[in-house]
Motif scaffolding. Structure first.
Motif, PDB file in Angstrom:
ATOM      1  N   THR A   1       0.841  -1.190   0.000  1.00  0.00           N
ATOM      2  CA  THR A   1       0.000   0.000   0.000  1.00  0.00           C
ATOM      3  C   THR A   1       0.872   1.234   0.000  1.00  0.00           C
ATOM      4  OG1 THR A   1      -0.091   0.025   2.406  1.00  0.00           O
ATOM      5  CG2 THR A   1      -1.838  -1.164   1.252  1.00  0.00           C
ATOM      6  N   SER A   2       0.299   2.319  -0.492  1.00  0.00           N
ATOM      7  CA  SER A   2       1.069   3.562  -0.516  1.00  0.00           C
ATOM      8  C   SER A   2       1.081   4.185   0.871  1.00  0.00           C
ATOM      9  CB  SER A   2       0.460   4.553  -1.506  1.00  0.00           C
ATOM     10  OG  SER A   2      -0.861   4.869  -1.115  1.00  0.00           O
ATOM     11  N   CYS A   3       2.123   4.901   1.162  1.00  0.00           N
ATOM     12  CA  CYS A   3       2.296   5.524   2.462  1.00  0.00           C
ATOM     13  C   CYS A   3       2.375   7.027   2.273  1.00  0.00           C
ATOM     14  CB  CYS A   3       3.580   5.013   3.122  1.00  0.00           C
ATOM     15  SG  CYS A   3       3.894   5.738   4.743  1.00  0.00           S
ATOM     16  N   SER A   4       1.505   7.765   2.935  1.00  0.00           N
ATOM     17  CA  SER A   4       1.445   9.217   2.729  1.00  0.00           C
ATOM     18  C   SER A   4       2.628   9.934   3.342  1.00  0.00           C
ATOM     19  CB  SER A   4       0.148   9.777   3.324  1.00  0.00           C
ATOM     20  OG  SER A   4       0.088   9.505   4.712  1.00  0.00           O
ATOM     21  N   LYS A   5       3.265   9.351   4.339  1.00  0.00           N
ATOM     22  CA  LYS A   5       4.408   9.995   4.982  1.00  0.00           C
ATOM     23  C   LYS A   5       5.685   9.282   4.578  1.00  0.00           C
ATOM     24  CE  LYS A   5       1.903  11.645   9.007  1.00  0.00           C
ATOM     25  NZ  LYS A   5       1.853  11.687  10.484  1.00  0.00           N
ATOM     26  N   PRO A   6       6.798  10.026   4.437  1.00  0.00           N
ATOM     27  CA  PRO A   6       8.051   9.388   4.034  1.00  0.00           C
ATOM     28  C   PRO A   6       8.590   8.509   5.144  1.00  0.00           C
ATOM     29  CG  PRO A   6       8.424  11.666   4.631  1.00  0.00           C
ATOM     30  CD  PRO A   6       6.943  11.467   4.620  1.00  0.00           C
ATOM     31  N   PRO A   7       9.299   7.437   4.803  1.00  0.00           N
ATOM     32  CA  PRO A   7       9.845   6.555   5.827  1.00  0.00           C
ATOM     33  C   PRO A   7      11.036   7.190   6.522  1.00  0.00           C
ATOM     34  CG  PRO A   7      10.572   5.870   3.678  1.00  0.00           C
ATOM     35  CD  PRO A   7       9.602   6.990   3.452  1.00  0.00           C
ATOM     36  N   LEU A   8      11.274   6.779   7.763  1.00  0.00           N
ATOM     37  CA  LEU A   8      12.491   7.192   8.439  1.00  0.00           C
ATOM     38  C   LEU A   8      13.639   6.361   7.903  1.00  0.00           C
ATOM     39  CD1 LEU A   8      11.241   7.432  12.128  1.00  0.00           C
ATOM     40  CD2 LEU A   8      11.746   9.309  10.573  1.00  0.00           C
ATOM     41  N   PRO A   9      14.791   6.973   7.637  1.00  0.00           N
ATOM     42  CA  PRO A   9      15.907   6.215   7.080  1.00  0.00           C
ATOM     43  C   PRO A   9      16.513   5.260   8.094  1.00  0.00           C
ATOM     44  CG  PRO A   9      16.572   8.435   7.614  1.00  0.00           C
ATOM     45  CD  PRO A   9      15.096   8.386   7.812  1.00  0.00           C
ATOM     46  N   PHE A  10      17.173   4.271   7.577  1.00  0.00           N
ATOM     47  CA  PHE A  10      17.913   3.338   8.421  1.00  0.00           C
ATOM     48  C   PHE A  10      18.978   4.101   9.194  1.00  0.00           C
ATOM     49  CE2 PHE A  10      21.804   0.955   8.963  1.00  0.00           C
ATOM     50  CZ  PHE A  10      21.362  -0.112   9.719  1.00  0.00           C
ATOM     51  N   SER A  11      19.140   3.783  10.450  1.00  0.00           N
ATOM     52  CA  SER A  11      20.129   4.487  11.258  1.00  0.00           C
ATOM     53  C   SER A  11      20.669   3.563  12.320  1.00  0.00           C
ATOM     54  CB  SER A  11      19.510   5.725  11.910  1.00  0.00           C
ATOM     55  OG  SER A  11      20.390   6.284  12.845  1.00  0.00           O
ATOM     56  N   ARG A  12      21.980   3.642  12.535  1.00  0.00           N
ATOM     57  CA  ARG A  12      22.553   2.874  13.633  1.00  0.00           C
ATOM     58  C   ARG A  12      22.041   3.394  14.964  1.00  0.00           C
ATOM     59  NH1 ARG A  12      28.888   2.401  11.791  1.00  0.00           N
ATOM     60  NH2 ARG A  12      28.463   1.951   9.613  1.00  0.00           N
ATOM     61  N   ALA A  13      21.681   4.653  14.993  1.00  0.00           N
ATOM     62  CA  ALA A  13      21.196   5.261  16.235  1.00  0.00           C
ATOM     63  C   ALA A  13      19.861   4.682  16.670  1.00  0.00           C
ATOM     64  CB  ALA A  13      21.068   6.772  16.071  1.00  0.00           C
ATOM     65  N   THR A  14      19.125   4.058  15.736  1.00  0.00           N
ATOM     66  CA  THR A  14      17.831   3.470  16.088  1.00  0.00           C
ATOM     67  C   THR A  14      17.964   2.023  16.546  1.00  0.00           C
ATOM     68  OG1 THR A  14      17.404   2.704  13.833  1.00  0.00           O
ATOM     69  CG2 THR A  14      16.671   4.929  14.393  1.00  0.00           C
TER      70      THR A  14
ATOM     71  N   GLY B   1       6.450  -0.306   0.680  1.00  0.00           N
ATOM     72  CA  GLY B   1       7.420  -0.410  -0.389  1.00  0.00           C
ATOM     73  C   GLY B   1       8.759   0.225  -0.081  1.00  0.00           C
ATOM     74  N   PHE B   2       9.032   0.556   1.169  1.00  0.00           N
ATOM     75  CA  PHE B   2      10.254   1.250   1.537  1.00  0.00           C
ATOM     76  C   PHE B   2      11.432   0.298   1.574  1.00  0.00           C
ATOM     77  CE2 PHE B   2      12.803   2.332   5.430  1.00  0.00           C
ATOM     78  CZ  PHE B   2      13.646   3.210   4.771  1.00  0.00           C
ATOM     79  N   SER B   3      12.523   0.692   0.947  1.00  0.00           N
ATOM     80  CA  SER B   3      13.757  -0.074   0.999  1.00  0.00           C
ATOM     81  C   SER B   3      14.777   0.694   1.820  1.00  0.00           C
ATOM     82  CB  SER B   3      14.309  -0.313  -0.414  1.00  0.00           C
ATOM     83  OG  SER B   3      15.613  -0.839  -0.338  1.00  0.00           O
ATOM     84  N   ALA B   4      15.119   0.169   2.995  1.00  0.00           N
ATOM     85  CA  ALA B   4      16.051   0.870   3.873  1.00  0.00           C
ATOM     86  C   ALA B   4      17.429   0.954   3.253  1.00  0.00           C
ATOM     87  CB  ALA B   4      16.129   0.164   5.214  1.00  0.00           C
ATOM     88  N   SER B   5      17.834  -0.119   2.549  1.00  0.00           N
ATOM     89  CA  SER B   5      19.175  -0.113   1.978  1.00  0.00           C
ATOM     90  C   SER B   5      19.315   0.980   0.931  1.00  0.00           C
ATOM     91  CB  SER B   5      19.489  -1.477   1.363  1.00  0.00           C
ATOM     92  OG  SER B   5      18.579  -1.763   0.314  1.00  0.00           O
ATOM     93  N   THR B   6      18.275   1.162   0.111  1.00  0.00           N
ATOM     94  CA  THR B   6      18.325   2.215  -0.899  1.00  0.00           C
ATOM     95  C   THR B   6      18.420   3.584  -0.249  1.00  0.00           C
ATOM     96  OG1 THR B   6      16.991   0.864  -2.389  1.00  0.00           O
ATOM     97  CG2 THR B   6      17.119   3.228  -2.858  1.00  0.00           C
ATOM     98  N   SER B   7      17.608   3.782   0.777  1.00  0.00           N
ATOM     99  CA  SER B   7      17.638   5.057   1.484  1.00  0.00           C
ATOM    100  C   SER B   7      18.999   5.283   2.124  1.00  0.00           C
ATOM    101  CB  SER B   7      16.541   5.093   2.546  1.00  0.00           C
ATOM    102  OG  SER B   7      16.587   6.292   3.270  1.00  0.00           O
ATOM    103  N   MET B   8      19.560   4.230   2.722  1.00  0.00           N
ATOM    104  CA  MET B   8      20.848   4.347   3.376  1.00  0.00           C
ATOM    105  C   MET B   8      21.935   4.708   2.367  1.00  0.00           C
ATOM    106  SD  MET B   8      22.809   1.635   5.848  1.00  0.00           S
ATOM    107  CE  MET B   8      22.884   0.359   4.575  1.00  0.00           C
ATOM    108  N   GLU B   9      21.911   4.085   1.212  1.00  0.00           N
ATOM    109  CA  GLU B   9      22.908   4.363   0.180  1.00  0.00           C
ATOM    110  C   GLU B   9      22.805   5.809  -0.293  1.00  0.00           C
ATOM    111  OE1 GLU B   9      22.146   1.424  -2.725  1.00  0.00           O
ATOM    112  OE2 GLU B   9      23.068  -0.205  -1.570  1.00  0.00           O
ATOM    113  N   LYS B  10      21.558   6.296  -0.418  1.00  0.00           N
ATOM    114  CA  LYS B  10      21.378   7.686  -0.839  1.00  0.00           C
ATOM    115  C   LYS B  10      21.929   8.640   0.204  1.00  0.00           C
ATOM    116  CE  LYS B  10      17.354   7.046  -3.840  1.00  0.00           C
ATOM    117  NZ  LYS B  10      15.910   7.347  -4.036  1.00  0.00           N
ATOM    118  N   GLU B  11      21.678   8.309   1.475  1.00  0.00           N
ATOM    119  CA  GLU B  11      22.190   9.153   2.555  1.00  0.00           C
ATOM    120  C   GLU B  11      23.711   9.126   2.571  1.00  0.00           C
ATOM    121  OE1 GLU B  11      20.650  11.235   4.707  1.00  0.00           O
ATOM    122  OE2 GLU B  11      18.896  10.887   3.455  1.00  0.00           O
ATOM    123  N   GLN B  12      24.296   7.969   2.334  1.00  0.00           N
ATOM    124  CA  GLN B  12      25.753   7.857   2.299  1.00  0.00           C
ATOM    125  C   GLN B  12      26.327   8.663   1.142  1.00  0.00           C
ATOM    126  OE1 GLN B  12      26.146   3.602   2.100  1.00  0.00           O
ATOM    127  NE2 GLN B  12      26.309   3.374   4.334  1.00  0.00           N
TER     128      GLN B  12
END
Length: 586
Positions: free
Chosen positions: A4-17, A52-63
């Motif tokens: 399903t679609s998500c109206s809010k953006p996902p929180l990125p992967f973080s070691r702090a979490t 549909g959120f991919s944490a690895s993709t988000s993490m790579e973008k942040e890196q």
């Protein structure tokens, strides 16, 4: 389970979490559970969140973003190392929740080798204390009238210095360093903070029949003591409480102290951290002003602003420029400038030449003229020799870092030397332009242009003039349909090469292109590709060039084509003759 679609953006992967990957609205997936079972498939498994959120993709973008930012910041990190910055923190920011993050960033920058002198404001704290005690602050012009009650409140408010010292002292977090084996060096990484009686003051006295009581004016800045602390890698905190020769404590104007200090120590920058931005009439952030432009704007406001009028009086004294009021003194022990006029300066009366520019009073506190007061202080110290002043909105997250480590920053910079003598060419400049480009035409670097062609294109040329001579030129030809422009005929006189004139012109052209709504710049070159590559241009195909320009290319020259993307969201606004309305940020 259907995605399903998500109206809010996902929180990125973080070691702090704690290694958990999640979106705000849906399920939580422990990263460790996935990677421990099958590391090879962990990247695919992370995508099963039902938005549909991919944490690895988000993490790579942040890196990638971090690496890109760090590489962009590297020239500024190196360039600022060893420099001395005087930072005046407005009382509005000192009394707000934004102070902590600003001090954290100052601590970070100090660790990168920048020397800091901090001057915190206290007027809001003083007025608050007076109100609590059933009193009311009194101002005449830029200065507070400091009676006994106000002096006691000022002394109490100055304790903010202790708070700042406490917040700066810890240094970086041990948790961040333990992984890299820094435990044994913890004592070396803590920040040293120094304060003291660096400010000698004298009573303002009675002016126009007003007795200012315990209000002080800057008499002398103890430069040797400040520099000794800076050389010991201390952050210096400069209080606005000065000490008289008779042993009295005097309440001085924060901006007078900060500007006097910046001039006395010959600071590389004065940074004013305020609670808002400076906008133009279209409510766009003014990112850059030359000293001449700031000076012109302040003079336009002189009739509506007492602070602007005081600036004009300070820098002109009736006729001439600010520079005519100063005389350089060959004295290596003092290493400062002195006014010609009498009382208050080192002409035998025992008073020094460290003089600042006071701003304050109801005009500033009520923001009648927006941030014109800070602009006047900025122009004043630029007139006195400080090369750069930055006015930064301290309520914006990371504003200090973004201002210092990105190309165009997020605040307003007033510069003494940038674009000095740079202007649009006139017909009288034709001979000077020809003198610059003719040798390059003869050597084949430039194409041949007739006098008629040059005259026809003259409106597109920018020149740099020094002492009546044209020392550099360049042209910008816009193609509005394609939203791009051509840079051409960049030339610097041989005796001025290697001193940044080419960079000054290119920077000016980029800002001009941005103000015209252009998104890209391109050029054709045969011999100077490496120079442009170092400045962000990348080789492109001839198809990238606008069709109208392609039809006029002499293919026999074998030119190479280079393109650079502009980023208008980071671009500067250059103010020329239009009046600017300075307003507070929403």
């Amino acid at each position: 389970m259907a995605a399903t679609s998500c109206s809010k953006p996902p929180l990125p992967f973080s070691r702090a979490t704690g290694g958990e990957t999640f979106c705000r609205n849906h399920i939580t997936i422990p990263f460790s559970n996935l990677t421990n079972k099958n590391p090879a498939n962990s990247r695919r498994a992370l995508s099963i969140c039902n938005c549909g959120f991919s944490a690895s993709t988000s993490m790579e973008k942040e890196q990638d973003r971090f690496v890109g930012w760090f590489r962009e910041a590297w020239p500024y990190i190196r360039g600022h190392s060893g420099c001395t910055f005087v930072v005046v923190i407005s009382a509005e920011i000192v009394s707000s929740s934004f102070l902590d993050s600003i001090l954290q960033d100052i601590s970070l920058l100090h660790g990168l080798g920048i020397k800091f002198i901090l001057v915190p404001g206290t007027h809001t704290q003083i007025d608050k204390l007076l109100t609590e005690r059933g009193k009311k602050g009194k101002y005449v012009g830029r200065y507070r009238v400091t009676d006994f009650d106000s002096l006691e409140a000022a002394k109490e408010a100055s304790s903010v210095q202790l708070t700042i010292e406490a917040k700066l002292s810890p240094g970086p977090s041990m948790l961040s360093l333990r992984r890299h084996g820094m435990n044994s060096r913890w004592h070396e990484l803590a920040v040293s903070v120094a304060s003291g009686n660096f400010l000698a003051a004298k009573k303002r006295g009675v002016v126009d029949g007003i007795d200012y009581g315990f209000t002080g004016e800057v008499k002398k800045i103890d430069v040797p003591s400040i520099k000794e602390r800076l050389d010991r890698e201390c952050i210096v905190i400069m209080s606005n409480m000065g000490y008289s020769s008779s042993g009295e404590v005097l309440n001085c104007n924060t901006y007078e102290v900060a500007t006097a200090c910046a001039l006395a120590v010959k600071a590389d920058k004065l940074i004013c951290i305020t609670d808002g931005d400076i906008f133009d009439e279209q409510k766009r952030l003014i990112r850059f002003m030359t000293l001449a432009e700031a000076d012109q704007l302040i003079k336009k406001r002189a009739k509506q602003s007492e602070i602007a009028a005081n600036y004009v009086e300070s820098v002109e004294k009736g006729e001439g420029s600010f520079g005519n009021n100063f005389v350089d003194v060959e004295d290596s022990s003092l290493n400062r400038r002195f006014f010609h006029n009498g009382v208050g300066f080192d002409n035998g009366n025992g008073l020094s030449g460290d003089r600042g520019f006071a701003i304050g009073g109801w005009e500033r506190f009520n923001r009648i003229n927006g941030y014109l007061s800070e602009l006047a202080a900025a122009a004043y110290v630029c007139q006195g020799g400080v090369q750069r002043v930055h006015i930064i909105n301290g309520t914006a997250r990371g504003a200090l870092l973004l201002e210092l480590f990105t190309r165009d920053g997020v605040g307003t910079m007033i510069a003494r030397d940038v674009y000095e003598g740079t202007r649009v060419a006139t017909e009288s400049d034709l001979a000077g332009i020809k003198r610059l480009i003719h040798p390059l035409e003869e050597s084949g670097v430039f194409i041949q242009r007739s006098d008629e062609e040059l005259l026809e294109a003259l409106d597109s040329f920018i020149v740099v003039e020094r002492e009546g001579c044209i020392i550099a030129c360049a042209a910008l030809f816009p193609f509005f349909e394609e939203k791009c422009g051509e840079i051409a005929a960049v030339a610097v006189s041989p005796e001025c090469r290697g001193h940044g004139q080419g960079d000054k012109l290119l920077d000016y052209m980029e800002k001009k292109a941005g103000s015209l709504g252009l998104k890209k710049l391109f050029l054709l070159t045969t011999r100077t590709a490496d120079w442009f590559e170092r400045r962000g241009f990348k080789e492109c195909s001839i198809e990238s060039i606008p069709r109208e320009r392609r039809q006029r290319i002499d293919l026999s020259r074998g030119s190479k084509y280079y393109m650079k993307e502009l980023h208008p969201e980071h671009g500067g606004t250059i103010i020329r003759d239009s009046a600017v309305k300075c307003i507070e940020t929403q």
